[in-house]
Motif scaffolding. Sequence first.
Motif, PDB file in Angstrom:
ATOM      1  N   ILE A 137     -34.666  -8.957  13.495  1.00 30.94           N
ATOM      2  CA  ILE A 137     -33.595  -7.952  13.462  1.00 30.94           C
ATOM      3  C   ILE A 137     -34.164  -6.570  13.755  1.00 30.94           C
ATOM      4  CG2 ILE A 137     -31.927  -6.801  11.943  1.00 30.94           C
ATOM      5  CD1 ILE A 137     -31.504  -9.560  10.596  1.00 30.94           C
ATOM      6  N   GLY A 173     -34.758  -6.133  17.399  1.00 26.41           N
ATOM      7  CA  GLY A 173     -33.598  -6.240  18.271  1.00 26.41           C
ATOM      8  C   GLY A 173     -33.417  -7.612  18.891  1.00 26.41           C
ATOM      9  N   GLU A 220     -29.165  -9.254  16.201  1.00 25.88           N
ATOM     10  CA  GLU A 220     -28.437  -8.007  15.960  1.00 25.88           C
ATOM     11  C   GLU A 220     -28.475  -7.583  14.503  1.00 25.88           C
ATOM     12  OE1 GLU A 220     -24.480  -8.370  17.406  1.00 25.88           O
ATOM     13  OE2 GLU A 220     -25.087  -8.586  19.510  1.00 25.88           O
ATOM     14  N   SER A 221     -28.110  -8.501  13.611  1.00 27.59           N
ATOM     15  CA  SER A 221     -28.010  -8.180  12.185  1.00 27.59           C
ATOM     16  C   SER A 221     -27.754  -9.461  11.424  1.00 27.59           C
ATOM     17  CB  SER A 221     -26.863  -7.196  11.922  1.00 27.59           C
ATOM     18  OG  SER A 221     -25.598  -7.839  12.078  1.00 27.59           O
ATOM     19  N   GLN A 233     -24.418 -11.176  12.327  1.00 28.94           N
ATOM     20  CA  GLN A 233     -24.202 -11.775  13.640  1.00 28.94           C
ATOM     21  C   GLN A 233     -23.910 -13.272  13.515  1.00 28.94           C
ATOM     22  OE1 GLN A 233     -27.602 -11.623  16.271  1.00 28.94           O
ATOM     23  NE2 GLN A 233     -26.348 -11.945  18.098  1.00 28.94           N
ATOM     24  N   GLU A 242     -23.788 -17.153  18.601  1.00 28.35           N
ATOM     25  CA  GLU A 242     -23.987 -16.209  19.700  1.00 28.35           C
ATOM     26  C   GLU A 242     -25.377 -16.314  20.318  1.00 28.35           C
ATOM     27  OE1 GLU A 242     -20.932 -12.630  18.234  1.00 28.35           O
ATOM     28  OE2 GLU A 242     -23.080 -12.242  18.497  1.00 28.35           O
TER      29      GLU A 242
END
Length: 337
Positions: free
Chosen positions: A79, A82, A85-86, A89, A93
């Motif tokens: 995270i 990057g 995302e978090s 998320q 995805e």
Amino acid sequence: MLPLALSLSVGTVLASPPGTAPEQARAEFAQFDRLHTVIAAHRGEIFFEESWGGPGPFEPVNIKSLSKTILSALVGRAIEEGVLESVDQPVVEVLNNRVPPAADARVEHITIGNLLSMQAGLERTSGSNYGRWVVSNDWVGYALSRDFVSEPGEDRLYSTGSSHILSAALTDASGQSTWQLAQSWLSVPLNVRIPHWLTDPQGIYFGGNDMLMSPRALLRFGEMYRQGGTLDGRQVVSAEWVERSWEPRGTSRWSGDLYGYGWFITDLGGYTAYYGRGFGGQVLWVVPEVELTVVVTSSPNPPSPGGRYVRQLADVVERHLLPAATHADSSAEGEAG
């Protein structure tokens, strides 16, 4: 000075807090037949280290589900970098066509954080379901296609399948294997060895089980968390991730202890202790308030005495090693006064 992982020979005591607690602990630990190694450090200084057969302090061993605690650090770093995302998320995805067509649509609502906290809602792949899962030809697909027994984010259901989905997510999102990420993000900055471990039929490194680390390597990992994600002047994971990992998000149905992101939370002698644990008695305790880190490795082979054995180990730590650390703190305060 050499790093902690390399500087001491087996059995050497670097610093002994006052009192006879380490000697008493040694006698009681010796009664456990499956015990291999115990190491305790106060403020990063080893004051207790002993092995009773089996691999010693420097040899990588199977840490079983203590791997989930290590995996949590990799997710936190992903995270920060990057790659993910978090924690909010949705995991679908970042999974490359790994979701089976027949999976429940609610899979789309499972987040990275849900998997870390064991709140995916899917039927467990651990316990009595474990054998059927690991003989399947697609571990990730199998875990994702289980029936929902609660909604994502609600009940805590301990499942190694959830951790393995995270390993696949790390691999797909980064383009590197979980082992490669462990080398870059943990092995190098911590100056420890993390050998290759088991992979699934698709080549995904087992997420949440069967990682290989030595007791000394686990000690450095624990010390890094104790110091807010920093070791030897290097920020390995962020202080924020340490805090988030130690925030209670669910409760174990077996021990009653709280659970965060890959870490259990309990009381040890009146102090808040954070710990990871694995089958057979692989344990890492971190007690920040008294600056204590304790590592235990044991035989990972069945049969396992389960939670009772870990409670017995914790009792020795609580009665002998914890007082040694708190005594040292009291002595230091007295000298400072």
